[in-house]
Structure formats: structure tokens, C-alpha cells
Design an enzyme around this catalytic site. Structure first.
Site, short mmCIF file in Angstrom:
data_model
loop_
_atom_site.label_atom_id
_atom_site.label_comp_id
_atom_site.label_asym_id
_atom_site.label_seq_id
_atom_site.Cartn_x
_atom_site.Cartn_y
_atom_site.Cartn_z
N ASP A 1 9.94 18.94 -6.49
CA ASP A 1 9.88 20.05 -5.69
C ASP A 1 9.17 19.69 -4.38
O ASP A 1 7.83 19.39 -4.17
CB ASP A 1 9.01 20.94 -6.54
CG ASP A 1 8.95 22.40 -5.92
OD1 ASP A 1 9.67 22.66 -4.84
OD2 ASP A 1 8.21 23.31 -6.28
N ASP B 1 3.32 21.80 4.34
CA ASP B 1 1.83 22.65 4.60
C ASP B 1 0.64 21.72 3.90
O ASP B 1 -0.30 21.60 4.47
CB ASP B 1 1.82 23.78 3.64
CG ASP B 1 2.90 25.07 4.17
OD1 ASP B 1 3.14 24.94 5.22
OD2 ASP B 1 3.30 25.94 3.23
N ALA C 1 -2.12 29.97 3.32
CA ALA C 1 -2.92 29.54 2.24
C ALA C 1 -2.96 28.20 1.71
O ALA C 1 -3.65 27.63 1.43
CB ALA C 1 -2.45 30.55 1.08
N ALA D 1 11.81 12.30 4.21
CA ALA D 1 11.75 10.91 3.42
C ALA D 1 11.42 9.70 4.60
O ALA D 1 11.16 8.70 4.15
CB ALA D 1 12.84 10.52 2.51
N THR E 1 8.67 22.23 -2.10
CA THR E 1 7.91 23.38 -1.62
C THR E 1 6.63 23.06 -1.44
O THR E 1 5.67 22.59 -1.93
CB THR E 1 7.84 24.31 -2.87
OG1 THR E 1 9.54 24.72 -2.98
CG2 THR E 1 7.36 25.75 -2.37
N SER F 1 5.53 17.18 -8.14
CA SER F 1 5.14 17.98 -9.16
C SER F 1 5.80 19.45 -8.55
O SER F 1 5.76 19.71 -7.24
CB SER F 1 3.72 18.20 -9.40
OG SER F 1 2.72 18.48 -8.29
N GLY G 1 9.15 9.78 6.84
CA GLY G 1 8.17 9.69 7.54
C GLY G 1 7.63 10.56 8.71
O GLY G 1 8.20 11.76 8.49
N GLU H 1 3.89 32.50 10.56
CA GLU H 1 3.99 33.63 9.44
C GLU H 1 3.20 34.94 9.74
O GLU H 1 3.25 35.86 8.90
CB GLU H 1 3.94 33.08 8.13
CG GLU H 1 5.19 32.23 7.54
CD GLU H 1 4.98 31.80 6.13
OE1 GLU H 1 6.06 31.48 5.68
OE2 GLU H 1 4.08 31.86 5.56
#
Length: 317
Positions: A246, A252, A43, A223, A248, A285, A225, A137
Site C-alpha cells: 500500500d 508523508d 497528521a 521506486a 498511501t 503494510s 528513489g 491541504e
């Protein structure tokens, strides 16, 4: 004409807990917030590709439950083509995500993601301009079917071998591009991470993976690259400064943007540069899909405007 992006992957409802730092084993820490969001690598990557401007089709499964309906609606709201998102009798997948400014911990419950099968992968139309992307997954046999079809029809295949799993090894011969982070590379190549990250180590790792000359290895380095490793060359793209809130879903975001760039006809270097910038914005964010920027924001960050490159991605030209 630009091709489309076809993503086979997971859809989860993410329960996201924010905390100043992650707990040690057996430790309790105080969190600052709890949110319920769209998640799952499939997703997230689909949202990334769509926000990068691609026509993105997601092949996935959710439950016939409230979470399945809400996550599918969220995907459609982000511009993802959800016509081939199947509703099954299993519960929608779920992930418990604890995140700090520096790292995250995730517990994943597969649920309906385990119902993604070869039939679903066999239903989508593919052409030579298209890009197919999958992760680890959902069941590997479905990915194998999609990738074999893609290669027969001339489409480009990308495997993001995440989460880390030795099961990815059986899919390596079927991908044109393999995307891994440092830990995933170490697992698949069977070596310690440290010595692998200079140019010679990366080239050696590519050999240990058994990749063919035409296959490309891309290693994300946080960080620092990323590195693009072809048969006898390592090309690095530096990390971009970011105030990390964040992490997370940043990987993706990168994968979705990269797939969209290749489907658009960009070189792998240009596509990776945009994807790198997009990921650097995403970490500033909270959330996974929610933090992925649109392409106009990414191009503004890069100080550029869209161009029509239409290069041959197989040759990396």
C-alpha cells in the site's frame, strides 16, 4: 540541542478500501477490506516526524465531533504534540482512499482543515534550530504566515507542494526546501514530466521554478528513489527494494522523517537517506500513519546507528 519540528497541515479520518486493482472510470471492482484510520497529510507527516524521534508540534483543526476527538487522541498516541490542534464547528476532514498494491485514488473533503488560519500559525514559538513543514491541504495564507515567522527567527522551512496545486507557487519564495513528486514538479514548472527527469532537465526545472541559489529542490521518484537539486548539482539517492502492499502515506512518511533529520542536525543527504528507507518500509503494510516505522527499525534497515552530526543544514554540509 536538536530543534523541534512544527507541522502545519490537515487532519482527516481516512476511510481506506483495499482492492487488487483500482477501477477504471465507470467500473466497479470488488474490495477486500474497509478500515477507518487517522489520515491527512499534516497528521501523517507529524506521525512520521514523531516516530523519527523529533518533538513534533502539529498546527491543525478538527471538528467538535467524534472523529475530531478520536483522531486527536490517535495523534497523541503516536507521540505528536496536539496542544495546538484546534476544535472548530466544522466537521472533521475526511478522505475516501481506494488503494491497490501499485497505486491509490483519494477523494478529500476538507471540512475543518479549511479553518486553519494565520492566528493558529502565529501562536507557536520558533527558534533557529527548528524546522517548519507544510503541505497544500490547508489554506496557503496560514502557511505563508508560518514561513515568514520562521524565516525571521532563523528556522528552516519545508514546503511539500502536495496535493498538486498551482497555489503552491506563491509559497515558493518562502521555503528553504521544496519537496515535490514528478507530477507536482511538472505542474509547477510548466513542463512535461519525461524530459525533466535527467540531470539537465531537473536543473532546468529548478530554474523555471525561480528558486534562489540557497533554496533546495527535492524530487521524489517513487521506486527510483529521489533527487536533491541545488543551484548547480543533482545528487541522487536510489530507491530501496520493497514488496509493495500500500503506497498511501509513503510520501508523508518521507517528509516527516526528513524534517526530523534536519531538526536533529543531520545533513540533507543523511536525512533524505533515512526518509527514503522509512518510506520503503511504510509501503510494505496497509494504512498511512499506521504504516510509518520507528527510527530503530529504519536504522536497522540501513545497517547503522544514530550519530550526532549537527551540521549546518542551510549549507547542506
Amino acid at each position: 540541542m536538536a530543534g523541534k519540528v512544527v507541522i502545519l497541515g490537515s487532519v482527516n479520518v481516512d476511510l481506506l478500501v483495499s482492492t487488487p486493482r483500482l477501477p477504471l472510470a465507470g467500473e466497479t471492482v470488488s474490495g477486500s477490506s474497509l478500515t477507518r484510520q487517522l489520515g491527512g497529510k499534516g497528521a501523517n507527516q507529524a506521525v512520521g516526524a514523531a516516530r523519527a524521534g523529533a518533538h513534533c508540534i502539529l498546527l491543525a483543526a478538527v471538528g467538535k465531533d467524534e472523529d475530531g476527538a478520536s483522531m486527536t487522541a490517535a495523534l497523541a498516541g503516536h507521540g505528536v504534540d496536539v496542544e495546538r490542534v484546534r476544535a472548530t464547528s466544522s466537521a472533521t476532514g475526511c478522505a475516501l482512499v481506494a488503494t491497490s498494491p501499485h497505486d491509490n485514488q483519494i477523494i478529500h473533503i476538507a471540512g475543518a482543515n479549511s479553518d486553519v488560519d494565520a492566528a493558529l500559525a502565529a501562536e507557536v514559538d520558533l527558534g533557529p534550530a527548528d524546522v517548519c513543514l507544510a503541505q497544500m491541504e490547508t489554506p496557503a495564507p496560514a502557511t505563508a504566515v508560518l514561513f515568514r515567522r520562521a524565516r525571521t527567527l532563523g528556522a528552516f522551512t519545508i514546503l511539500n507542494a502536495a496535493p498538486a496545486s498551482t497555489g503552491a507557487r506563491e509559497l515558493l519564495p518562502l521555503c528553504d526546501l521544496l519537496i515535490v513528486n514528478e507530477g507536482e514538479l511538472a505542474l509547477l514548472a510548466g513542463s512535461d514530466v519525461g524530459p525533466m527527469l535527467d540531470d539537465n532537465g531537473l536543473l532546468s526545472s529548478r530554474t523555471r521554478l525561480g528558486l534562489e541559489p540557497a533554496q533546495i529542490l527535492l524530487v521524489t521518484l517513487g521506486a527510483d528513489g529521489l533527487a536533491i537539486i541545488s543551484e548547480n548539482k543533482v545528487q541522487r539517492i536510489a530507491g530501496r527494494p520493497a514488496k509493495v502492499i500500500d503506497t498511501t502515506g509513503a510520501g508523508d512518511c518521507f517528509c516527516g522523517y526528513l524534517a526530523a533529520g534536519l531538526a536533529r542536525g543531520d545533513t540533507i543527504e543523511r536525512a533524505a537517506a533515512e526518509a527514503n528507507a522509512a518510506a520503503s518500509i511504510a509501503v510494505q503494510s496497509f494504512g498511512a500513519a499506521a504504516s510509518i516505522p520507528d527510527r530503530a527499525t529504519v536504522l536497522q534497515c540501513l545497517g547503522s546507528t544514530p550519530v550526532d552530526t549537527h551540521k549546518n543544514i542551510d549549507k547542506g554540509a
